[in-house]
Design a protein around this motif. Structure first.
Motif, mmCIF file in Angstrom:
data_model
loop_
_atom_site.group_PDB
_atom_site.id
_atom_site.type_symbol
_atom_site.label_atom_id
_atom_site.label_comp_id
_atom_site.label_asym_id
_atom_site.label_seq_id
_atom_site.Cartn_x
_atom_site.Cartn_y
_atom_site.Cartn_z
ATOM 1 N N ASP A 102 30.032 34.361 21.206
ATOM 2 C CA ASP A 102 31.168 35.473 20.773
ATOM 3 C C ASP A 102 32.501 34.730 20.971
ATOM 4 O O ASP A 102 33.542 34.894 20.164
ATOM 5 N N LYS A 103 32.783 34.228 22.091
ATOM 6 C CA LYS A 103 33.871 33.574 22.608
ATOM 7 C C LYS A 103 34.373 32.331 21.679
ATOM 8 O O LYS A 103 35.599 32.289 21.147
ATOM 9 N N GLU A 104 33.388 31.574 21.222
ATOM 10 C CA GLU A 104 33.671 30.648 20.360
ATOM 11 C C GLU A 104 34.058 30.992 18.966
ATOM 12 O O GLU A 104 34.719 30.442 18.168
ATOM 13 N N GLU A 105 33.311 32.075 18.661
ATOM 14 C CA GLU A 105 33.563 32.756 17.295
ATOM 15 C C GLU A 105 34.877 33.162 17.233
ATOM 16 O O GLU A 105 35.900 33.057 16.151
ATOM 17 N N THR A 106 35.411 34.047 18.389
ATOM 18 C CA THR A 106 36.768 34.349 18.316
ATOM 19 C C THR A 106 37.678 33.245 18.257
ATOM 20 O O THR A 106 38.847 33.365 17.436
ATOM 21 N N ASN A 107 37.636 32.131 19.079
ATOM 22 C CA ASN A 107 38.561 30.943 18.901
ATOM 23 C C ASN A 107 38.623 30.399 17.480
ATOM 24 O O ASN A 107 39.707 29.919 16.964
ATOM 25 N N THR A 108 37.400 30.226 16.978
ATOM 26 C CA THR A 108 37.352 29.545 15.651
ATOM 27 C C THR A 108 37.926 30.303 14.484
ATOM 28 O O THR A 108 38.673 29.979 13.618
ATOM 29 N N GLU A 109 37.709 31.771 14.579
ATOM 30 C CA GLU A 109 38.196 32.596 13.466
ATOM 31 C C GLU A 109 39.568 32.636 13.653
ATOM 32 O O GLU A 109 40.298 32.594 12.600
ATOM 33 N N ALA A 110 40.173 32.587 14.943
ATOM 34 C CA ALA A 110 41.744 32.673 15.099
ATOM 35 C C ALA A 110 42.032 31.438 14.469
ATOM 36 O O ALA A 110 43.333 31.565 13.803
ATOM 37 N N LEU A 111 41.710 30.482 14.560
ATOM 38 C CA LEU A 111 42.158 29.046 14.045
ATOM 39 C C LEU A 111 42.019 28.991 12.192
ATOM 40 O O LEU A 111 43.156 28.433 11.741
ATOM 41 N N ILE A 112 40.939 29.691 11.925
ATOM 42 C CA ILE A 112 40.943 29.817 10.637
ATOM 43 C C ILE A 112 41.942 30.626 9.806
ATOM 44 O O ILE A 112 42.608 30.475 9.034
ATOM 45 N N ARG A 113 42.133 31.894 10.630
ATOM 46 C CA ARG A 113 43.211 32.820 10.171
ATOM 47 C C ARG A 113 44.554 32.062 10.265
ATOM 48 O O ARG A 113 45.374 32.335 9.413
ATOM 49 N N ALA A 114 44.743 31.502 11.329
ATOM 50 C CA ALA A 114 46.326 30.828 11.817
ATOM 51 C C ALA A 114 46.511 29.710 10.434
ATOM 52 O O ALA A 114 47.778 29.766 9.870
ATOM 53 N N TYR A 115 45.230 29.189 9.875
ATOM 54 C CA TYR A 115 45.419 28.213 8.780
ATOM 55 C C TYR A 115 45.934 28.844 7.562
ATOM 56 O O TYR A 115 46.721 28.717 6.952
ATOM 57 N N LEU A 116 45.205 30.010 7.482
ATOM 58 C CA LEU A 116 45.629 30.850 6.154
ATOM 59 C C LEU A 116 47.014 31.471 6.209
ATOM 60 O O LEU A 116 47.570 31.688 5.394
ATOM 61 N N LEU A 117 47.575 31.548 7.470
ATOM 62 C CA LEU A 117 48.940 32.218 7.621
ATOM 63 C C LEU A 117 49.728 31.184 7.742
ATOM 64 O O LEU A 117 51.164 31.462 7.265
ATOM 65 N N THR A 118 49.531 29.819 7.670
ATOM 66 C CA THR A 118 50.562 28.954 7.753
ATOM 67 C C THR A 118 50.203 27.734 6.913
ATOM 68 O O THR A 118 51.299 26.784 6.867
#
Length: 865
Positions: A237-253
């Motif tokens: 779950d922790k790694e899912e949180t980290n990875t999802e944050a990275l994917i969403r950050a890419y979509l934002l930037t």
């Protein structure tokens, strides 16, 4: 102005007395079923609020009810479900000869592409076996004309809005630049970037580091697997949180460094798939979610080899989920993990690869049409039978899936009337800054509305224009402006991305102070009443449950149980701790009836399973008086649920008389609750009858402070306290009671499952238990007056008048607590100029409020499984 509310929905369940009789005596073993046993629409049903969906039972050889619970091995069907075929036909011709629509389907449900016109309709469903169709009897239903009917579009309309380009799920490619520009000024934008930047510079842990040593000490395999699942989720779950944050950050930037960090993590996690330390369907859903998010979000950056690798994993994981859902989920009463998260993840994955993975054609068809047929509510009144703690686990599903369908189709899926009921459930079961109503597993942990719950009311306020939901949200955010950040990247409930997509303002209008004093959810079997919507600190609340769902899934064996609250904190309240489904304490001291504020018969409790059901036959909510009746007459006896018997066998749990289950001797248990305006006074009347003399045990519990008990000549006085308030219960009965108080659980609460990050297992808190037991009698009656008030203002004791009536505050109560004669109570207000009273004499209940008289008789709620 507040309006009196009296709502009743008539269903078609078997009973002994006709509708002309004021009291319905049910004979059904269960009102709900783990798996569907009846078709829908039922014969002679009337459909008026939504488009018709046809559903019917599965064949016996594939009718498997097992959920994917942590540590419990699911049953396997005897037949290959992928080869099942059905037919359904319908017409307005009773003979089904003219203008007949005949449809072949691979699932036991079907949604017509267009809403059926008003009038009488006839239909049949059929099982196709060896080229022949075995048809059901012809069923009739009536469609009523209703311009407000919820009629979502067919799948082809939704697919016509699905782009062929990527990304297409979390943002559409043609809107991407505008989305990035608009989002940059939003608070949530920075939240995601902060987490992503931290994740990009954090090493991944090794899956080998998952700590499973505690499993060796446990006494059965089910517990061992549950612990391994939980410990693996801690890392994954922790790694899912980290990875999802990275994917969403890419979509934002569109910053490629986020892509590089995310794709490396995704590929590493794919390699974990078959590791012995990785277990559970939520972990499998994590793999599917991250692979499909990466495939869709990074599509233009991926090499052909990477696309192929991600598609292979999506096909594998998606195939597993579809194989489990197919010809099971659609007929299941409410498979928790699926509706909570895995169906949402599977849905988004299916749409992300539609047109590129052949299997996705079937997946998309299934996901969309099972949503129309069964969701979002699983019943119509907006309540959630699994309780307050597990309700919020469904939040992203309840918002993100219909929002995506709305975006693709242009149809407003939030116009489903269920959502307005869900808003009332969310508010009335847990007012702002207050403890939850206390129903369902883990209710102890819900001490105030969490950020996910407030995110939910925020979203529905924006989507539906509901101003009560808006006020609920504002009250929290005015005190804690960043409260919603606590839900950021929470797997079940992060709606920060939704708020970036939907930037509608919160609507203005009527707030919580305009709500009625109470609300009843008859299909779910819940009710609650308040005294003060404007000030949580001075609000006295009572919650009540008597539910057709019984005690299956996360629901508890607490039919006809109540909880009281003051200042947002519990007083008389259900006890015990939810450790797991298969734990001795959880079953015997949290799920079982002995844990709740209700009644034991000969010391025995209510069945575990849907068979241990209650229901709400009648109710009334006015401005100056409220009333609800629960009937738990069918709830008691031996555990007979095949599902729960098998779980007990696997987990070495014993449903014996020594543990609280035995032959049923109960004939009648009706509990009447009268809310005496906004005084904080509540009157409770229990009608009890058995087929032989039995002992009747009246239970009360506290979880904050010990109770005090005083025995007076006319009643027993039990007081519960919290920091700011108290509930004083004055218990009247048919004879002298034997009372006992203890701070000991029937089985100690031992934490063997939930360790912290350092491997420490924190102890569970103690609770207190009061029991008042009668002599053996066939007929018995309890009457209780509860005064919930500020601790600084002690409650006056009831005054017993010369004629035996009871005076409490400005109310006079006449009640029969004798075992002789008919059950009866009459309560009236003595306030000058106030014409309010309620009368019950064993038949109808008559409520009089300011010149208006309402006669209440039993009505069955509309139930569908």
């Amino acid at each position: 102005m507040k309006k009196s509310i009296y709502i009743a929905i008539i269903g078609s369940i078997a009973f002994l007395h006709s509708y002309a009789q004021p009291t319905i005596r049910l004979t059904d073993t269960t009102l709900m079923h783990e798996m569907r046993t009846t078709p829908s629409p039922l014969d002679k049903a009337v459909v008026k609020d939504r488009a018709v969906s046809f559903l019917w039972p599965l064949r016996a050889d594939v009718n498997v009810a097992e959920e994917l619970l942590d540590g419990v091995k699911p049953a396997t069907p005897k037949t290959d479900k992928s080869k099942l075929c059905y037919q359904v036909r319908y017409s307005q011709d009773a003979a089904l000869k003219n203008n007949v629509t005949l449809v072949d389907t691979r699932w036991p449900f079907f949604n017509p592409e267009k809403a059926l016109v008003a009038g009488k309709w006839y239909w049949q469903y059929g099982y196709v076996e060896k080229g022949k169709t075995i048809w059901s009897k012809v069923l009739q239903f009536t469609v009523e004309d209703n311009p407000q009917k919820f009629c979502p579009p067919a799948l082809k309309t939704v697919l016509s809005g699905l782009p062929k380009s990527h990304p297409r799920v979390w943002v559409m490619k043609d809107e991407w630049k505008d989305f990035m520009k608009r989002s940059k000024s939003a608070t949530e934008y920075q939240w995601y970037i902060e987490v992503a930047d931290k994740a990009a510079n954090s090493p991944m842990p090794s899956v080998d580091k998952i700590d499973t040593r505690g499993a060796e000490k446990l006494d059965n395999e089910v517990k061992r697997q549950a612990l391994i699942t939980r410990e693996s989720r801690r890392v994954i779950d922790k790694e899912e949180t980290n990875t999802e944050a990275l994917i969403r950050a890419y979509l934002l930037t569109q910053d490629k460094r986020y892509y590089e960090a995310a794709i490396a993590r995704v590929l590493e996690m794919i390699s974990w798939s078959d590791h012995q330390n990785v277990a559970g369907d939520f972990n499998a859903a994590t793999m599917l979610s991250l692979c499909s998010m990466a495939y869709d979000s990074f599509y233009d950056l991926l090499s052909d080899d990477l696309k192929a690798q991600l598609l292979k994993e999506i096909k594998h994981r998606g195939g597993e989920f579809y194989a489990n859902f197919n010809n099971r989920l659609e007929n299941h009463i409410a498979d928790n993990h699926v509706w909570q998260m895995t169906l949402r993840i599977f849905t988004m994955a299916a749409f992300s690869v539609y047109g590129e993975l052949p299997e996705a054609d079937i997946w998309v068809d299934y996901c969309y049409n099972v949503w129309l047929a069964r969701f979002p509510g699983l019943n119509k009144d907006g309540g959630w039978h699994n309780g307050d703690s597990y309700f919020t686990v469904n939040t992203r599903t309840l918002i993100e899936v219909p929002y995506y369908y709305s975006k693709l189709s242009g149809f407003d899926f939030f116009s489903d009337p269920w959502y307005q009921g869900s808003i009332m459930y969310t508010i009335f079961q847990q007012p702002p800054f207050s403890k939850s109503g206390g129903n369902g597993s883990s209710h102890q942990n819900v001490v105030r509305p969490n950020s996910i719950r407030v995110s939910y009311t925020d979203a529905l306020a924006r989507l539906t224009g509901n101003t009560y939901a808006a006020d609920y949200t504002r009250r929290t955010l005015e005190k804690e402006p960043n409260y919603l950040k606590k839900a950021l990247l929470a797997k079940p409930g992060d709606l920060a991305w939704f708020r970036l997509q939907c930037n509608k303002p919160l609507p203005q209008g009527a707030g919580l102070a305009d709500l009625p004093m109470g609300y009843v959810f008859p299909a779910t079997g819940l009710a609650s009443f308040m005294t003060n919507w404007n000030s949580v600190g001075r609000n006295a609340m009572i919650s009540f449950r008597s539910s057709p769902y019984g005690s299956t899934s996360h629901a508890l064996a607490n039919q006809n149980a109540f909880n009281t609250f003051y200042g947002g904190s519990s007083l008389f309240y259900s006890s015990g701790h939810h450790i797991s489904f298969i734990d001795e304490h959880s079953l015997y001291c949290h799920r079982a009836t002995r844990a709740h504020n209700t009644i034991l018969v000969n010391g025995m409790g209510q069945r575990i399973g849907t068979e241990g059901y209650g229901w709400i036959p009648r109710y009334y909510v006015g401005e100056k008086i409220g009333y609800v009746v629960g009937d738990a007459s069918n709830a008691y006896g031996k555990v007979i649920s095949p599902l729960w018997l098998e779980r007990g066998k696997q987990s070495k749990l014993d449903y014996s008389p020594a543990n609280g289950w035995d032959e049923n001797h109960l004939k009648t248990f009706r509990r009447h609750i009268v809310e005496l305006g906004t005084s904080g006074l509540v009157f409770i009347y229990d009608e009890l009858e058995a087929d032989e003399p039995v002992t009747w045990s009246y239970l009360l519990h506290t979880v904050i402070n010990p109770m005090t008990v005083k025995e007076n000549p006319n009643y027993v006085h039990i007081q519960a306290t919290n920091k700011n308030g108290a509930s004083d219960a004055f218990l009247f009965s048919s004879d002298k009671l034997t009372t006992e108080t203890t701070d000991k659980f029937f089985v100690p609460a031992v934490n063997w499952l939930r360790a912290d990050s350092k491997g420490n297992f924190a102890p569970y808190a103690n609770h207190w238990h009061f029991t008042a037991t009668s002599s053996k009698q066939k007929v018995y009656r309890f009457a209780t007056v509860i005064n919930t008030h500020a601790l600084a203002r002690p409650a006056a004791e009831p005054v017993i008048l010369k004629d035996g009536r009871i005076k409490v505050g400005s109310w006079i109560i006449k009640v029969n607590t004798s075992a002789e004669g008919m059950p009866m109570f009459f309560i009236r207000s003595t306030k000058v100029g106030e014409d309010v009273n309620i009368t019950y004499k064993g038949g109808a209940t008559i409520v009089r409020e300011d010149g208006y008289e309402t006669t209440l008789t039993d009505k069955l709620p509309e139930l569908e499984i």
